[in-house]
Write an enzyme that holds these catalytic residues in place. Structure first.
Site, PDB file in Angstrom:
ATOM      1  N   ALA A  65       0.866  -1.171   0.000  1.00 41.25           N
ATOM      2  CA  ALA A  65       0.000   0.000   0.000  1.00 41.25           C
ATOM      3  C   ALA A  65       0.906   1.225   0.000  1.00 41.25           C
ATOM      4  O   ALA A  65       2.065   1.149   0.410  1.00 41.25           O
ATOM      5  CB  ALA A  65      -0.893  -0.022   1.232  1.00 41.25           C
ATOM      6  N   GLY A  83       0.605  -4.861   0.906  1.00 39.67           N
ATOM      7  CA  GLY A  83      -0.582  -4.937   0.050  1.00 39.67           C
ATOM      8  C   GLY A  83      -0.324  -5.647  -1.270  1.00 39.67           C
ATOM      9  O   GLY A  83      -1.261  -6.185  -1.873  1.00 39.67           O
ATOM     10  N   GLU A  96      -0.596  -9.209  -0.470  1.00 39.67           N
ATOM     11  CA  GLU A  96      -2.022  -9.461  -0.229  1.00 39.67           C
ATOM     12  C   GLU A  96      -2.793  -9.537  -1.543  1.00 39.67           C
ATOM     13  O   GLU A  96      -3.721 -10.340  -1.678  1.00 39.67           O
ATOM     14  CB  GLU A  96      -2.583  -8.354   0.678  1.00 39.67           C
ATOM     15  CG  GLU A  96      -1.977  -8.438   2.080  1.00 39.67           C
ATOM     16  CD  GLU A  96      -2.346  -7.258   2.962  1.00 39.67           C
ATOM     17  OE1 GLU A  96      -1.963  -6.133   2.609  1.00 39.67           O
ATOM     18  OE2 GLU A  96      -3.007  -7.457   3.991  1.00 39.67           O
ATOM     19  N   GLU A 102       4.544  -4.915   7.307  1.00 41.05           N
ATOM     20  CA  GLU A 102       3.775  -3.816   7.917  1.00 41.05           C
ATOM     21  C   GLU A 102       4.219  -3.477   9.339  1.00 41.05           C
ATOM     22  O   GLU A 102       4.193  -2.314   9.739  1.00 41.05           O
ATOM     23  CB  GLU A 102       2.277  -4.144   7.912  1.00 41.05           C
ATOM     24  CG  GLU A 102       1.607  -3.989   6.551  1.00 41.05           C
ATOM     25  CD  GLU A 102       1.698  -5.225   5.677  1.00 41.05           C
ATOM     26  OE1 GLU A 102       2.509  -6.126   5.982  1.00 41.05           O
ATOM     27  OE2 GLU A 102       0.964  -5.285   4.675  1.00 41.05           O
TER      28      GLU A 102
HETATM   29  N1  CAA Z   1       4.569   3.203  -0.867  1.00 36.54           N
HETATM   30  C1  CAA Z   1       4.964   4.366  -1.426  1.00 36.54           C
HETATM   31  N2  CAA Z   1       6.111   4.512  -2.131  1.00 36.54           N
HETATM   32  C2  CAA Z   1       6.889   3.426  -2.240  1.00 36.54           C
HETATM   33  C3  CAA Z   1       6.559   2.197  -1.676  1.00 36.54           C
HETATM   34  C4  CAA Z   1       5.336   2.102  -0.968  1.00 36.54           C
HETATM   35  N3  CAA Z   1       4.885   0.961  -0.442  1.00 36.54           N
HETATM   36  N4  CAA Z   1       7.543   1.321  -1.948  1.00 36.54           N
HETATM   37  C5  CAA Z   1       8.449   1.973  -2.664  1.00 36.54           C
HETATM   38  N5  CAA Z   1       8.053   3.244  -2.844  1.00 36.54           N
HETATM   39  C6  CAA Z   1       8.772   4.318  -3.555  1.00 36.54           C
HETATM   40  C7  CAA Z   1       9.944   4.844  -2.741  1.00 36.54           C
HETATM   41  O1  CAA Z   1       9.507   5.769  -1.788  1.00 36.54           O
HETATM   42  C8  CAA Z   1      10.822   5.428  -3.823  1.00 36.54           C
HETATM   43  O2  CAA Z   1      10.296   6.670  -4.179  1.00 36.54           O
HETATM   44  P1  CAA Z   1      11.298   7.908  -4.469  1.00 36.54           P
HETATM   45  O3  CAA Z   1      12.120   7.452  -5.667  1.00 36.54           O
HETATM   46  O4  CAA Z   1      10.383   9.042  -4.783  1.00 36.54           O
HETATM   47  O5  CAA Z   1      12.120   8.077  -3.242  1.00 36.54           O
HETATM   48  C9  CAA Z   1      10.594   4.486  -5.001  1.00 36.54           C
HETATM   49  O6  CAA Z   1       9.369   3.790  -4.732  1.00 36.54           O
HETATM   50  C10 CAA Z   1      11.669   3.446  -5.148  1.00 36.54           C
HETATM   51  O7  CAA Z   1      11.807   2.781  -3.905  1.00 36.54           O
HETATM   52  P2  CAA Z   1      13.231   2.623  -3.157  1.00 36.54           P
HETATM   53  O8  CAA Z   1      14.141   3.734  -3.508  1.00 36.54           O
HETATM   54  O9  CAA Z   1      12.941   2.380  -1.715  1.00 36.54           O
HETATM   55  O10 CAA Z   1      13.752   1.277  -3.878  1.00 36.54           O
HETATM   56  P3  CAA Z   1      14.742   0.193  -3.266  1.00 36.54           P
HETATM   57  O11 CAA Z   1      15.084  -0.722  -4.379  1.00 36.54           O
HETATM   58  O12 CAA Z   1      15.838   0.827  -2.505  1.00 36.54           O
HETATM   59  O13 CAA Z   1      13.840  -0.629  -2.195  1.00 36.54           O
HETATM   60  C11 CAA Z   1      11.890  -1.778  -1.432  1.00 36.54           C
HETATM   61  C12 CAA Z   1      12.762  -1.379  -2.638  1.00 36.54           C
HETATM   62  C13 CAA Z   1      12.651  -2.761  -0.538  1.00 36.54           C
HETATM   63  C14 CAA Z   1      10.641  -2.460  -2.001  1.00 36.54           C
HETATM   64  C15 CAA Z   1      11.518  -0.512  -0.632  1.00 36.54           C
HETATM   65  O14 CAA Z   1      11.003   0.469  -1.522  1.00 36.54           O
HETATM   66  C16 CAA Z   1      10.482  -0.747   0.430  1.00 36.54           C
HETATM   67  O15 CAA Z   1      10.802  -1.275   1.483  1.00 36.54           O
HETATM   68  N6  CAA Z   1       9.210  -0.353   0.153  1.00 36.54           N
HETATM   69  C17 CAA Z   1       8.159  -0.425   1.132  1.00 36.54           C
HETATM   70  C18 CAA Z   1       7.687  -1.864   1.314  1.00 36.54           C
HETATM   71  C19 CAA Z   1       6.632  -1.926   2.387  1.00 36.54           C
HETATM   72  O16 CAA Z   1       6.866  -1.649   3.553  1.00 36.54           O
HETATM   73  N7  CAA Z   1       5.401  -2.334   1.995  1.00 36.54           N
HETATM   74  C20 CAA Z   1       4.294  -2.446   2.912  1.00 36.54           C
HETATM   75  C21 CAA Z   1       3.492  -1.181   2.885  1.00 36.54           C
HETATM   76  S1  CAA Z   1       2.288  -1.163   4.171  1.00 36.54           S
HETATM   77  C22 CAA Z   1       0.960  -1.998   3.560  1.00 36.54           C
HETATM   78  O17 CAA Z   1       1.005  -2.568   2.480  1.00 36.54           O
HETATM   79  C23 CAA Z   1      -0.266  -1.965   4.441  1.00 36.54           C
HETATM   80  C24 CAA Z   1      -1.347  -2.868   4.066  1.00 36.54           C
HETATM   81  O18 CAA Z   1      -1.262  -4.069   4.201  1.00 36.54           O
HETATM   82  C25 CAA Z   1      -2.609  -2.318   3.604  1.00 36.54           C
END
Ligand code: CAA
Length: 258
Positions: free
Chosen positions: A64, A109, A112, A132
């Site tokens: 998400a 998400g 999911e 999460e």
């Molecule tokens: N939401 C918003 N933006 C996201 C994102 C997310 N879930 N995942 C990645 N992005 C964005 C980053 O912010 C970044 O944006 P900018 O270039 O503007 O800074 C871009 O995508 C590229 O990401 P990274 O620079 O972080 O890329 P990376 O290769 O270094 O890392 C990754 C990749 C490990 C997937 C890392 O991006 C990450 O950990 N993302 C978040 C994963 C996460 O925690 N997901 C769970 C979300 S909570 C949820 O889903 C709740 C639910 O169940 C409803």
């Protein structure tokens, strides 16, 4: 309909829905979830198999949208979760088969979303997980329930409590993905599986999906009753008559889905 964050493309009976916000690694904001919801509602009986995948090189869906979630209240979070739950429930209720082609990160998400599909295939590059708790929340689109039902409660707790990202091969070992393919073979593999299903009776596949899906939440007696009803409901359909006639006449069946 014109979409901003997804692409919907059909090749005959196989439709591909690509979540396409590669700059945010295809993260699911409200708009994207709404687009997915309306794309699912727009599918007709022409679509027999729906393949979900992620745009760009790196990600299926990285969760998400954290930027959007960081600014919402508890009541907005309830609505956001309800939207995510509606999308997953819609996938499970679709009469067509749904396949997640996990081509990269499937986190939160995104994992999911894959769990809402009937079948999950992954590329060797894919990483899956429910991180999460590292953000101070829990999965909100059904992950706690669907993951536990798929891989067992204890494994689900391990994955959710540690919040780790596991490689596709490990996800296969846990029963979270069916097969792991070289990246360039992933979509082809999904289409090959789809082609095998397309030879079979569409009504029968829809009925089997319905019975498996809804039976899984019920006790064995009630679930078996669902199967009996589903079995009987197919009798009298053109597909049932054609399927059995074709067998007896030693030819391939020509199903119409009627
Ligand atoms: N939401 C918003 N933006 C996201 C994102 C997310 N879930 N995942 C990645 N992005 C964005 C980053 O912010 C970044 O944006 P900018 O270039 O503007 O800074 C871009 O995508 C590229 O990401 P990274 O620079 O972080 O890329 P990376 O290769 O270094 O890392 C990754 C990749 C490990 C997937 C890392 O991006 C990450 O950990 N993302 C978040 C994963 C996460 O925690 N997901 C769970 C979300 S909570 C949820 O889903 C709740 C639910 O169940 C409803």
């Amino acid at each position: 309909m014109a979409y901003e964050n997804i692409r919907l493309e059909s090749q005959g009976p196989v439709t591909t829905l690509t979540i396409d916000r590669p700059k945010a690694l295809n993260a699911l904001n409200s708009k994207t979830l709404q687009e997915i919801e309306s794309a699912l509602q727009s599918l007709t009986s022409e679509t027999r198999v729906l393949i979900l995948t992620g745009g760009g090189e790196k990600s299926f869906v990285a969760g998400a949208d954290i930027a959007e979630m960081s600014a919402i209240s508890a009541s907005q979070a309830r609505e956001f979760a309800a939207l995510g739950h509606r999308v997953m429930a819609a996938l499970e209720s679709l009469p067509c088969v749904t396949i997640a082609a996990v081509n990269g990160f499937a986190l939160g998400g995104g994992c999911e979303l894959a769990l809402g599909c009937d079948l999950i295939y992954a590329s060797e590059k894919a990483k899956l997980g429910l991180p999460e708790v590292s953000l101070g929340v829990i999965p909100g689109f059904g992950g706690t329930q669907r993951l536990a039902r798929l891989v067992g409660k204890m494994r689900a707790k391990e994955l959710i409590f540690t919040g780790g990202h596991i490689p596709a091969a490990q996800a296969k070992e846990y029963g979270l993905v069916l097969e792991v393919l070289p990246p360039e073979q992933l979509m082809e593999h999904c289409r090959t599986v789809a082609t095998k299903m397309l030879k079979n009776g569409p009504l029968a596949i829809s009925q089997a999906k319905r019975v498996i899906e809804f039976g899984a939440d019920q006790d064995l007696r009630a679930a078996n009753e669902l199967e009996r009803q589903g079995f009987a409901a197919l009798f009298g359909s053109e597909d049932q008559r054609e399927g059995m006639k074709a067998f007896l006449e030693k030819r391939a069946a020509a199903f119409t889905g009627k």
